[in-house]
Design an enzyme around this catalytic site. Sequence first.
Site, short mmCIF file in Angstrom:
data_model
loop_
_atom_site.label_atom_id
_atom_site.label_comp_id
_atom_site.label_asym_id
_atom_site.label_seq_id
_atom_site.Cartn_x
_atom_site.Cartn_y
_atom_site.Cartn_z
N LYS A 38 53.82 43.65 -6.46
CA LYS A 38 54.56 42.43 -6.78
C LYS A 38 55.42 42.02 -5.59
CE LYS A 38 58.27 45.07 -8.98
NZ LYS A 38 59.08 45.28 -10.20
N ARG A 136 65.22 45.47 -21.34
CA ARG A 136 64.93 44.37 -20.43
C ARG A 136 63.67 43.65 -20.89
NH1 ARG A 136 63.86 45.62 -14.12
NH2 ARG A 136 61.96 46.43 -15.08
N TYR A 264 80.77 34.90 15.50
CA TYR A 264 81.50 33.99 14.64
C TYR A 264 82.74 34.66 14.04
CZ TYR A 264 77.79 30.46 14.54
OH TYR A 264 76.90 29.49 14.88
N MET A 316 72.57 33.29 11.85
CA MET A 316 71.30 32.82 11.32
C MET A 316 70.10 33.33 12.12
SD MET A 316 69.93 28.95 10.56
CE MET A 316 71.13 28.65 9.26
#
Length: 376
Positions: A38, A136, A264, A316
């Site tokens: 998955k 669940r 930053y 980023m």
Amino acid sequence: MTDFGDQAILTIDLDALVANWRRLGGMAPKAECAAVVKADAYGLGAAKVGPALFAAGCRRFFVAHSTEALALREAVPEATIHVLHGPAAGAEADLAAANLSPVLSTPGQIAAWAAEARRLGRKLPAAIHIDTGMNRLGLNEAEANVLVQDPSALDGLDVQFVMTHLACSDEPDHPLNQAQRERFAAWRQRFPALKGSLANSAGIFLGADYHHDILRPGIALYGSNPLDPAAGPRREASRMAEVVHLQGRILQVRSVDRGDTVGYGAGYIVEKPSRIATVAVGYADGFSRALSGRGSAVIRGRQGHVRVPIAGRVSMDLITLDVSALGADDCLPGMSVSLLGGGIDIDEQAACAGTIGYELLTQLGKRYRRVYKSAA
């Protein structure tokens, strides 16, 4: 293809992955070892992982969503594919056409899948999920008892096995493990004609009482240790072969004076004259921002592999490393650094980010140049 020097490389060792699958299957020789692929094979690419495992002998796969199952069917057309979330409402016809086997967790799913079987006039494959303590997914006790008392609800279905999911298998001494094992064993007696599936990756290491007929390893296939660090010596025994190696390229190395800041927010203050290397990987690549000032990297120098800290924030597209411990010739623009694998344990890096290996792997971005290694 041009090898752009600023592109990070994600190497996926399919031979190591297959070796992990064989090792896990070898721990339960009387059981069938399936594979959980998955989330695009935990971020590594189901279109590559699926065929590699199928070629090695794996015939049964588990995914989460219907869309994942339909995509995987194209990669492994002859495999048995189970959809853990069951059939999405309205997708029953597509799943049946692709010969997919949903794991049925609610009376509504059972009714919808049986209705599709009646519409087609043929039996459809399925599995039944019974909840034993996770709370669940899965039929609760009352819902499962209805099937025991009136199995006609399953008419038209070729139910292959009954399964449940362990909640605390990564903690071998957790009392819920034994409770779920006993509850599942009791349910299997009520469905004597069906095979059983209980053990996920960590569950395989709990022993033969947890193995049943079908193993469902996931995270361990991909090189992450399935046991919690609190498992002690048992965790060392569950260490898997390394599958993932993420390498970023150095863009620039600069000297920074004492008192200067890096990145930053100016949150990283240099305490002594240092050398800072900037690497072309960031959170847009799936490299967690939570590793800011906490994670590390490995650079191969003349004295061997040297671990260096992440200095300042992960941004980023970039991270900065304090490479003062390396000689100038050991850390130059264009050289690679290891960020996962290659001396940086996935689970250790995940712990630095306050998360787990599952999350680091499934967040791996699409900007990496992916290289699949295999002798096949």
